[in-house]
Motif scaffolding. Structure first.
Motif, PDB file in Angstrom:
ATOM      1  N   ASP A 226       4.269 -38.252 -21.075  1.00  0.00           N
ATOM      2  CA  ASP A 226       5.644 -38.327 -20.620  1.00  0.00           C
ATOM      3  C   ASP A 226       5.680 -37.987 -19.134  1.00  0.00           C
ATOM      4  O   ASP A 226       4.829 -37.234 -18.632  1.00  0.00           O
TER       5      ASP A 226
ATOM      6  N   ARG B 147       9.043 -45.958 -15.132  1.00  0.00           N
ATOM      7  CA  ARG B 147       8.557 -44.988 -16.103  1.00  0.00           C
ATOM      8  C   ARG B 147       7.800 -45.658 -17.243  1.00  0.00           C
ATOM      9  O   ARG B 147       6.730 -45.209 -17.645  1.00  0.00           O
ATOM     10  N   GLU B 148       8.328 -46.764 -17.784  1.00  0.00           N
ATOM     11  CA  GLU B 148       7.684 -47.430 -18.919  1.00  0.00           C
ATOM     12  C   GLU B 148       6.309 -47.960 -18.537  1.00  0.00           C
ATOM     13  O   GLU B 148       5.358 -47.881 -19.313  1.00  0.00           O
ATOM     14  N   GLU B 149       6.202 -48.503 -17.324  1.00  0.00           N
ATOM     15  CA  GLU B 149       4.904 -49.011 -16.881  1.00  0.00           C
ATOM     16  C   GLU B 149       3.929 -47.864 -16.658  1.00  0.00           C
ATOM     17  O   GLU B 149       2.741 -47.962 -16.999  1.00  0.00           O
TER      18      GLU B 149
END
Length: 291
Positions: A67, A81-83
């Motif tokens: 995270d 953030r997702e990448e």
């Protein structure tokens, strides 16, 4: 890398894998640690302060969860953030700093962890991950937008590491890192009173460096493996890193050799281990180089 540095990395991490398989208890089917997530809005919405949390299974081998606060990931790493999370889980991240610093930092962090892990084995007869001490704050250079191919200039950070272990089985643990961007003036103020806290893994290789040197826009190129291998001075720097690793991990080699002798079993690294102990006793410095 030079041939010497590549040989040392393969030998050291091969020995660590073999040793950790012996001293770590088998992981349970599930961790007793609670679910985790970023719960601080101060960190979550901050571009200056980064918080990265990694969850490891089977000691340090596998990242099973990650995270990061998204605003910082976009500003510092240049990734949504997702990448960022996807690359971390897939092990596809680029080095967050120069090639030389990334390798030196990796070696130093592994040495800190294994040194204290072996100490707990010798004191308690088994691996006690919870006995590994908290690391003090360190000050390092990171590359701005390091997740992209077109990296930006350097940025100075104050970094702290916190580790939380599963009380039932230490093979499951979380590693949390906080990173706060600081000014060149703050970096120099710390370096004046505690130089060992400023880029500590680089001091044996290039000495203590000023903020101006760390923020040099050409540092990425100067400390790339390709540039270092192209000059005798650069090859000598890489070989100093190899010598330092070979010396730092003597405790791992010696513990592994003692366990093999106790079992009368020769493992795949036995030639390297036997030669290392022999060379150590006679004052030699490990594998001979070169580029």
């Amino acid at each position: 890398m030079t041939v010497k540095l590549r040989t040392v990395f393969l030998t050291v991490f091969g020995a660590m894998d073999e040793l950790m398989a012996q001293i770590s208890p088998p992981p349970p089917k599930a961790s007793s640690l609670p679910d985790w997530a970023l719960d601080s809005k101060t960190w979550k919405d901050s571009a200056r302060c980064g918080m990265l949390t990694l969850r490891f299974d089977r000691c340090w081998e596998y990242i099973s969860g990650v995270d990061v606060n998204g605003v910082w990931a976009e500003q510092c790493a240049g990734l949504h953030r997702e990448e960022f999370l996807g690359r971390a889980l897939a092990g596809e991240h680029r080095f967050p700093t120069t090639d030389l610093r990334a390798l030196a930092n990796l070696a130093d962090q592994a040495h800190f962890w294994f040194q204290h892990a072996l100490q707990t084995v010798r004191e308690f007869g088994s691996f006690k991950a919870s006995r590994i001490p908290r690391q003090p704050a360190i000050y390092r250079r990171m590359s701005r937008q390091w997740g992209r191919s077109d990296r930006g200039p350097g940025v100075l950070l104050r970094m702290r590491r916190e580790t939380t272990f599963d009380p039932v089985n230490p093979a499951w643990w979380y590693h949390q890192m906080t990173m706060v961007e600081i000014s060149a003036e703050e970096y120099e103020a710390v370096r004046a009173v505690n130089p060992e806290a400023c880029e500590p893994s680089m001091i044996p290789l290039v000495g203590s460096q000023s903020a101006a040197e760390l923020l040099d826009p050409e540092l990425e190129e100067k400390e790339s493996l390709a540039a270092l291998r192209s000059t005798p001075a650069g090859c000598a720097t890489l070989d100093r890193l190899a010598d330092k690793m070979f010396s730092d991990f003597a405790c791992v080699f010696e513990e592994l050799e003692a366990r093999r002798l106790a079992r009368h079993v020769a493992g795949p690294c036995s030639a390297h281990v036997t030669r290392h102990v022999s060379e150590k006793r006679h004052g030699a410095k490990g594998p001979t180089s070169s580029c």
